[in-house]
Design a protein around this motif. Structure first.
Motif, PDB file in Angstrom:
ATOM      1  N   ALA A  33      15.523  10.951  -3.108  1.00 21.14           N
ATOM      2  CA  ALA A  33      16.855  10.967  -2.512  1.00 21.14           C
ATOM      3  C   ALA A  33      17.099   9.724  -1.687  1.00 21.14           C
ATOM      4  O   ALA A  33      18.106   9.636  -0.971  1.00 21.14           O
ATOM      5  CB  ALA A  33      17.013  12.220  -1.639  1.00 21.14           C
ATOM      6  N   SER A  34      16.174   8.749  -1.789  1.00 20.15           N
ATOM      7  CA  SER A  34      16.272   7.529  -0.988  1.00 20.15           C
ATOM      8  C   SER A  34      16.951   6.422  -1.786  1.00 20.15           C
ATOM      9  O   SER A  34      16.405   5.928  -2.777  1.00 20.15           O
ATOM     10  CB  SER A  34      14.876   7.071  -0.554  1.00 20.15           C
ATOM     11  OG  SER A  34      14.932   5.779   0.009  1.00 20.15           O
ATOM     12  N   ALA A  57       5.848  -6.467  -3.786  1.00 20.32           N
ATOM     13  CA  ALA A  57       6.550  -6.274  -2.515  1.00 20.32           C
ATOM     14  C   ALA A  57       7.680  -5.263  -2.666  1.00 20.32           C
ATOM     15  O   ALA A  57       7.899  -4.422  -1.779  1.00 20.32           O
ATOM     16  CB  ALA A  57       7.088  -7.612  -2.000  1.00 20.32           C
ATOM     17  N   ASP A  58       8.400  -5.329  -3.772  1.00 19.41           N
ATOM     18  CA  ASP A  58       9.492  -4.380  -4.005  1.00 19.41           C
ATOM     19  C   ASP A  58       8.950  -2.958  -4.159  1.00 19.41           C
ATOM     20  O   ASP A  58       9.532  -2.004  -3.622  1.00 19.41           O
ATOM     21  CB  ASP A  58      10.275  -4.772  -5.252  1.00 19.41           C
ATOM     22  CG  ASP A  58      10.837  -6.172  -5.163  1.00 19.41           C
ATOM     23  OD1 ASP A  58      11.464  -6.486  -4.142  1.00 19.41           O
ATOM     24  OD2 ASP A  58      10.633  -6.950  -6.100  1.00 19.41           O
ATOM     25  N   LEU A  59       7.855  -2.801  -4.878  1.00 15.16           N
ATOM     26  CA  LEU A  59       7.293  -1.468  -5.080  1.00 15.16           C
ATOM     27  C   LEU A  59       6.706  -0.923  -3.781  1.00 15.16           C
ATOM     28  O   LEU A  59       6.826   0.282  -3.495  1.00 15.16           O
ATOM     29  CB  LEU A  59       6.235  -1.504  -6.174  1.00 15.16           C
ATOM     30  CG  LEU A  59       6.799  -1.788  -7.570  1.00 15.16           C
ATOM     31  CD1 LEU A  59       5.676  -1.981  -8.576  1.00 15.16           C
ATOM     32  CD2 LEU A  59       7.740  -0.674  -8.022  1.00 15.16           C
ATOM     33  N   ASP A  60       6.094  -1.789  -2.992  1.00 22.28           N
ATOM     34  CA  ASP A  60       5.603  -1.339  -1.694  1.00 22.28           C
ATOM     35  C   ASP A  60       6.766  -0.904  -0.802  1.00 22.28           C
ATOM     36  O   ASP A  60       6.648   0.070  -0.038  1.00 22.28           O
ATOM     37  CB  ASP A  60       4.802  -2.448  -1.017  1.00 22.28           C
ATOM     38  CG  ASP A  60       3.450  -2.673  -1.678  1.00 22.28           C
ATOM     39  OD1 ASP A  60       3.000  -1.787  -2.438  1.00 22.28           O
ATOM     40  OD2 ASP A  60       2.849  -3.742  -1.449  1.00 22.28           O
ATOM     41  N   ALA A  65       9.823   3.502   1.634  1.00 21.43           N
ATOM     42  CA  ALA A  65      11.096   4.195   1.830  1.00 21.43           C
ATOM     43  C   ALA A  65      11.010   5.670   1.466  1.00 21.43           C
ATOM     44  O   ALA A  65      11.728   6.498   2.048  1.00 21.43           O
ATOM     45  CB  ALA A  65      12.193   3.509   1.013  1.00 21.43           C
ATOM     46  N   ASP A  66      10.161   6.005   0.490  1.00 24.42           N
ATOM     47  CA  ASP A  66       9.969   7.405   0.105  1.00 24.42           C
ATOM     48  C   ASP A  66       8.521   7.583  -0.334  1.00 24.42           C
ATOM     49  O   ASP A  66       8.198   7.482  -1.524  1.00 24.42           O
ATOM     50  CB  ASP A  66      10.920   7.803  -1.023  1.00 24.42           C
ATOM     51  CG  ASP A  66      10.826   9.283  -1.374  1.00 24.42           C
ATOM     52  OD1 ASP A  66       9.930   9.968  -0.827  1.00 24.42           O
ATOM     53  OD2 ASP A  66      11.624   9.755  -2.202  1.00 24.42           O
ATOM     54  N   PRO A  67       7.614   7.848   0.622  1.00 27.55           N
ATOM     55  CA  PRO A  67       6.191   7.953   0.285  1.00 27.55           C
ATOM     56  C   PRO A  67       5.873   9.055  -0.719  1.00 27.55           C
ATOM     57  O   PRO A  67       4.826   9.002  -1.380  1.00 27.55           O
ATOM     58  CB  PRO A  67       5.533   8.240   1.642  1.00 27.55           C
ATOM     59  CG  PRO A  67       6.492   7.716   2.660  1.00 27.55           C
ATOM     60  CD  PRO A  67       7.856   7.961   2.069  1.00 27.55           C
ATOM     61  N   ALA A  68       6.744  10.036  -0.866  1.00 25.52           N
ATOM     62  CA  ALA A  68       6.477  11.145  -1.785  1.00 25.52           C
ATOM     63  C   ALA A  68       6.921  10.844  -3.211  1.00 25.52           C
ATOM     64  O   ALA A  68       6.620  11.628  -4.121  1.00 25.52           O
ATOM     65  CB  ALA A  68       7.185  12.408  -1.283  1.00 25.52           C
ATOM     66  N   TRP A  69       7.623   9.737  -3.424  1.00 30.19           N
ATOM     67  CA  TRP A  69       8.140   9.442  -4.761  1.00 30.19           C
ATOM     68  C   TRP A  69       7.027   8.850  -5.617  1.00 30.19           C
ATOM     69  O   TRP A  69       6.527   7.760  -5.357  1.00 30.19           O
ATOM     70  CB  TRP A  69       9.318   8.479  -4.659  1.00 30.19           C
ATOM     71  CG  TRP A  69      10.056   8.292  -5.946  1.00 30.19           C
ATOM     72  CD1 TRP A  69      10.194   9.176  -6.963  1.00 30.19           C
ATOM     73  CD2 TRP A  69      10.771   7.112  -6.339  1.00 30.19           C
ATOM     74  NE1 TRP A  69      10.958   8.643  -7.971  1.00 30.19           N
ATOM     75  CE2 TRP A  69      11.332   7.368  -7.612  1.00 30.19           C
ATOM     76  CE3 TRP A  69      11.017   5.886  -5.732  1.00 30.19           C
ATOM     77  CZ2 TRP A  69      12.102   6.429  -8.291  1.00 30.19           C
ATOM     78  CZ3 TRP A  69      11.781   4.950  -6.399  1.00 30.19           C
ATOM     79  CH2 TRP A  69      12.327   5.216  -7.670  1.00 30.19           C
ATOM     80  N   ASP A  97      -4.935   8.098  -9.824  1.00 27.80           N
ATOM     81  CA  ASP A  97      -5.621   9.258  -9.264  1.00 27.80           C
ATOM     82  C   ASP A  97      -4.854   9.827  -8.083  1.00 27.80           C
ATOM     83  O   ASP A  97      -4.743  11.056  -7.931  1.00 27.80           O
ATOM     84  CB  ASP A  97      -7.034   8.864  -8.827  1.00 27.80           C
ATOM     85  CG  ASP A  97      -7.963   8.557  -9.996  1.00 27.80           C
ATOM     86  OD1 ASP A  97      -7.610   8.912 -11.143  1.00 27.80           O
ATOM     87  OD2 ASP A  97      -9.020   7.930  -9.763  1.00 27.80           O
ATOM     88  N   GLU A  98      -4.327   8.935  -7.257  1.00 31.79           N
ATOM     89  CA  GLU A  98      -3.527   9.381  -6.114  1.00 31.79           C
ATOM     90  C   GLU A  98      -2.298  10.151  -6.578  1.00 31.79           C
ATOM     91  O   GLU A  98      -1.944  11.198  -6.016  1.00 31.79           O
ATOM     92  CB  GLU A  98      -3.120   8.164  -5.277  1.00 31.79           C
ATOM     93  CG  GLU A  98      -2.310   8.491  -4.040  1.00 31.79           C
ATOM     94  CD  GLU A  98      -1.897   7.238  -3.272  1.00 31.79           C
ATOM     95  OE1 GLU A  98      -1.165   7.384  -2.289  1.00 31.79           O
ATOM     96  OE2 GLU A  98      -2.303   6.127  -3.671  1.00 31.79           O
ATOM     97  N   THR A  99      -1.652   9.655  -7.625  1.00 33.81           N
ATOM     98  CA  THR A  99      -0.472  10.323  -8.153  1.00 33.81           C
ATOM     99  C   THR A  99      -0.836  11.654  -8.805  1.00 33.81           C
ATOM    100  O   THR A  99      -0.111  12.643  -8.674  1.00 33.81           O
ATOM    101  CB  THR A  99       0.235   9.416  -9.172  1.00 33.81           C
ATOM    102  OG1 THR A  99       0.480   8.144  -8.584  1.00 33.81           O
ATOM    103  CG2 THR A  99       1.560  10.013  -9.619  1.00 33.81           C
TER     104      THR A  99
END
Length: 460
Positions: A33-34, A57-60, A65-69, A97-99
């Motif tokens: 929703a970000s 940098a864009d992906l970081d 902006a939305d750590p859960a995405w 693995d994190e995902t």
């Protein structure tokens, strides 16, 4: 268009004020929703397709902006894997693995990407493409699936898939979509690798007709001109579009390689070497894909009688050829062998041959079979060539020609095999076989200075 992706403002503007899940600029639902995360991911996506800057940098920023995405992490893992750099696989696997630990809450498209990327990280390049095929059947406007599948079709030399996949999704893409020119560029390359040259050139020129910078379309048309022997037009084409590929673009090395091929076809070695020094010198190479192009060009120059100075040694000095680098890609491993042979490091070359084939056998998946069936006899033939056993080289390499597509790369890249055979024939006395090969290879290039030079070299 410059450094901003098309549609960034539209994405942010459409999302402003919303607190529900959004859609991206291509109509795909996204599990965020970000608006800021979505806009940053669109910038990263544009970088992946245009090769203008790394997307990290864009992906970081999207992740922050939305750590859960989950999709932003998947995009980062996929980009790392798309570089075919063994040293980056561990980082990509950690992201996957994190995902995966939170995959139960992912949407259907995210789960599909996760599955495809897990197969890719395991070395199953073909299986990853099949997974993306399934994803695209449900989401034909998913540019991530299309881009990654297209690249790995290219890396595997699968011309049928290069064309069929884009053919299947192109009708679903509106010309108003900001990424439509990039899809056209992929279509152009698939057409070219399937020998539909006129249609490929038309599609490539359409992709470049607007303001978008589309180096992949420039690349596709360059391939057409290479295959049709239009080396003078090709040189002019590269010069005309240099502002769109020559500076600040991650694809500049490969497009510089194409520019140098046109110089080689003219037998203009000083111009080819100057192009090498501008775009493929060891100081500018950061990843194996760039070093592969450098090795390929230096090998051809050497076959054609050019003096390349200490460029082989400088190339090797920056190329980490250890156990961790071996066995990931037969195509990359063979080009590393070429660099070692070119530098005269024959003992290291023989050791690299054994190391890379053993690593491929251990790692399994797609590369194991290709290394055993194609890379092993090709490496043996190249080593024989380096040892001046030219008849042995021709005997080992010759039978591979009809099945070399499995080795990976494009028709233009695999022409290195034919040119090595031509040189082996000229130097071993197998001139009749060499003339037959030249007649086949040079059907569209009969009058080029390089074809004339080969004909003289093969004359009785």
């Amino acid at each position: 268009m410059g450094g901003d992706p098309p549609g960034r403002a539209a994405v942010a503007g459409a999302a402003r004020g919303l607190t529900v899940a959004l859609r991206d600029a291509h109509g795909n639902a996204v599990a965020t929703a970000s608006a800021d995360a979505l806009a940053a991911s669109e910038q990263a996506l544009w970088r992946m397709l245009s090769f203008y800057g790394a997307p990290f940098a864009d992906l970081d920023a999207a992740i922050a902006a939305d750590p859960a995405w989950r999709l932003a992490r998947l995009m980062k893992a996929g980009f790392l894997l798309s570089l075919t750099e063994p040293g980056l696989v561990a980082e990509a696997r950690a992201l996957l693995d994190e995902t995966a630990r939170t995959a139960a809450g992912a949407d259907e498209r995210e789960r599909a990407h996760l599955g495809a990327l897990q197969r890719l990280a395991a070395g199953d390049w073909r299986g990853a493409g099949e997974a993306w095929d399934s994803l695209l059947a449900a989401h034909p406007r998913d540019p991530l699936a299309l881009q990654w599948a297209h690249l790995f079709d290219f890396y595997r030399g699968d011309s049928a898939a290069l064309l069929a996949r884009v053919n299947g999704v192109l009708p679903h893409w509106s010309e108003a979509d900001p990424l439509h020119p990039y899809v056209l560029g992929m279509h152009a390359f698939g057409l070219e690798e399937s020998a539909h040259y006129a249609e490929a050139e038309q599609a490539g020129r359409r992709a470049l007709a607007g303001p978008a910078k589309v180096p992949w379309a420039i690349h596709a048309v360059a391939h057409v001109m290479e295959m049709e022997g239009r080396h003078e037009q090709g040189a002019a084409w590269m010069g005309r579009w240099r502002p769109d590929w020559g500076e600040g673009n991650g694809f500049a090395g490969h497009l510089g390689w194409h520019e140098a091929l046109f110089a080689l076809e003219s037998r203009d070695h000083p111009r080819a070497l100057a192009t090498f020094d501008r775009y493929l010198d060891a100081a500018t190479n950061e990843i194996t894909l760039q070093r592969v192009d450098a090795a390929s060009l230096l090998w051809r120059l050497s076959l054609h009688g050019a003096e390349v100075g200490d460029r082989w040694q400088r190339l090797l000095a920056g190329w980490p050829l250890d156990e961790g680098a071996a066995g990931h890609s037969a195509f990359n491993d063979v080009h590393a062998l070429i660099a070692l042979i070119g530098a005269g490091a024959l003992a290291r070359a023989r050791a690299w041959r054994d190391l890379s084939l053993a690593a491929a056998a251990r790692q399994g998946a797609w590369n194991r079979a290709v290394s055993a069936d194609i890379a092993a006899p090709l490496m043996d033939g190249l080593l024989a060539f380096g040892e001046r056993r030219y008849a042995d080289a021709a005997e080992s390499i010759g039978p591979l020609r009809r099945r070399a597509a499995r080795f990976g790369g494009s028709h233009a890249q695999r022409d290195l095999i034919d040119q090595t055979l031509l040189a082996a024939a000229a130097r071993s006395g197998l001139r009749a076989a060499g003339r037959a090969l030249l007649a086949e290879r040079a059907a569209g290039k009969a009058g080029s200075p390089l074809s004339v030079w080969w004909a003289r070299a093969l004359a009785d």
